[in-house]
Design a protein around this motif. Structure first.
Motif, PDB file in Angstrom:
ATOM      1  N   CYS A 110      -0.544   2.286   6.402  1.00 26.55           N
ATOM      2  CA  CYS A 110      -0.259   0.855   6.602  1.00 26.55           C
ATOM      3  C   CYS A 110      -1.327   0.080   5.834  1.00 26.55           C
ATOM      4  N   CYS A 219      -0.326  -7.533   5.043  1.00 28.48           N
ATOM      5  CA  CYS A 219       0.763  -6.551   5.000  1.00 28.48           C
ATOM      6  C   CYS A 219       1.383  -6.632   3.616  1.00 28.48           C
ATOM      7  N   CYS A 306       8.817  -1.262   3.095  1.00 25.62           N
ATOM      8  CA  CYS A 306       7.544  -0.685   3.542  1.00 25.62           C
ATOM      9  C   CYS A 306       7.507   0.778   3.083  1.00 25.62           C
TER      10      CYS A 306
END
Ligand code: 13P
Ligand code: SF4
Length: 349
Positions: A110, A219, A306
């Motif tokens: 992440c 992000c 992602c």
């Protein structure tokens, strides 16, 4: 459930989204995963971003980070297979250390969790002594261990307000911090410490008033959405309802119709009846909602994905149960300190 029954279930839900040959292949994998799950007394937790065939076939529970943490804490199964990313599997281990926690891919990281280290947090503590630290759950265990309390996208503002402190450090997501500041009416500053190459001008922070002190983690998915994306879609579909995750910039959140955790977005769509919806978040979630709610029209902006969540496949989930990989462990000294921060969050409700 037999392979034919699983194939039919997936075909009914996903026939318009996933090619038939893929559904047949995945139905077989899913049935074998579910058989092994029983044999190993395992529970499978699936984050809302899992690809649609996996999402609708093998998890015992699906949800956002907060909901899955609660499930991980409570399960009495021997094995927790986390179909999500590493920080989520670590949180499961922190909360329920006697269980074997498996993450099907070692590449499921992440960008937010990678944006800050425990040494960074210790440096912040030295610079702002005594200021409580609120840490987003999208961090690794050693960072949580340096923190006073954790939060997720589902409870960030409530956690900040629960502390009643005049100044707080909020790490590591810059945009979530800015969105929380906006929601709670707090003034936020960003010290020069942080992963972004061009920091704010150096200031003497002892003389600057701040309610929140942020960190410039981002992000890599949500930072890419822009207000222009929203304007373009609204021009073509004036009746669209747009939902954004709070990891998007405050400008994007302000231009959207609703912002919330992944599960909050799902619930919003289930409870409303707009002509069409657009999600500004990982694209698989649009497929998952469309499959479960065939009456809803979901627009997709799928150029942004992602890369970490997409590492989790049915093939790797099967392998994970077959050969017990990849076992997620957290050193006990770090786990007990991280547990305090996570449990304090869960107690807020
Ligand atoms: P949620 O807690 O809202 O599910 O978010 C997790 C995440 O990683 C969003 O990018
Ligand atoms: Fe991390 Fe963003 Fe992927 Fe969520 S979408 S796991 S915050 S990189």
């Amino acid at each position: 459930m037999s392979v034919d029954e699983m194939y039919l279930k997936l075909k009914t839900m996903l026939g318009d989204i996933v090619p038939d040959v893929e559904l047949r292949y995945k139905a077989k994998l899913a049935v074998e995963i579910n058989r092994l799950k029983q044999e190993r007394n395992a529970v499978i937790l699936g984050h809302n971003y899992m690809e649609p065939a996996l999402f609708h076939s093998v998890p015992d529970y699906t949800g956002d980070s907060l909901e899955l943490s609660r499930k991980a804490a409570k399960t009495d199964k021997d094995v927790i297979v986390f179909c999500g990313v590493k920080f989520m599997a670590e949180t499961a281990k922190i909360l329920n250390p006697s269980k074997t926690v498996l993450l099907p891919s070692q590449k499921a990281g992440c960008s937010l969790a990678a944006s800050i280290t425990a040494a960074d947090v210790r440096a912040l503590k030295q610079r702002f002594p005594g200021v409580p630290i609120v840490t987003y759950i999208n961090t690794y265990a050693d960072v949580k261990a340096e923190s006073d309390i954790c939060c997720t996208s589902g409870n960030a503002a409530a956690v900040v307000e629960s502390l009643g402190a005049s100044t707080l450090i909020f790490i590591p997501d810059e945009y979530l911090a800015r969105n929380v500041a906006r929601e709670t009416g707090k003034h936020i500053i960003f010290p020069t410490l942080g992963p972004v190459k061009e920091p704010d001008t150096e200031l003497d922070y002892t003389s600057v008033h701040a309610d929140l002190i942020g960190w410039r983690g981002r992000c890599e998915v949500h930072e890419k959405y822009s207000v222009q994306d929203i304007l373009d879609v609204r021009q073509e579909y004036p009746d669209v309802v747009i939902l954004a995750h709070p990891e998007c910039s405050p400008e994007v959140v302000a231009a959207a119709d609703f912002a919330g955790s992944t599960s909050a977005m799902i619930r919003y769509i289930e409870r409303t009846s707009a002509p069409r919806y657009l999600l500004l978040t990982e694209c698989a979630m649009g497929d998952n909602i469309a499959a479960a709610n065939p009456d809803k029209e979901m627009l997709r902006l799928c150029s942004v994905r992602c890369p970490h969540m997409n590492q989790i496949t049915l093939d790797d989930t099967l392998k994970s149960l077959q050969v017990n990989r990849y076992v997620v462990d957290v050193p006990e000294e770090i786990r007990t300190r991280a547990l305090r921060a996570v449990e304090r969050m869960l107690a807020i409700g």
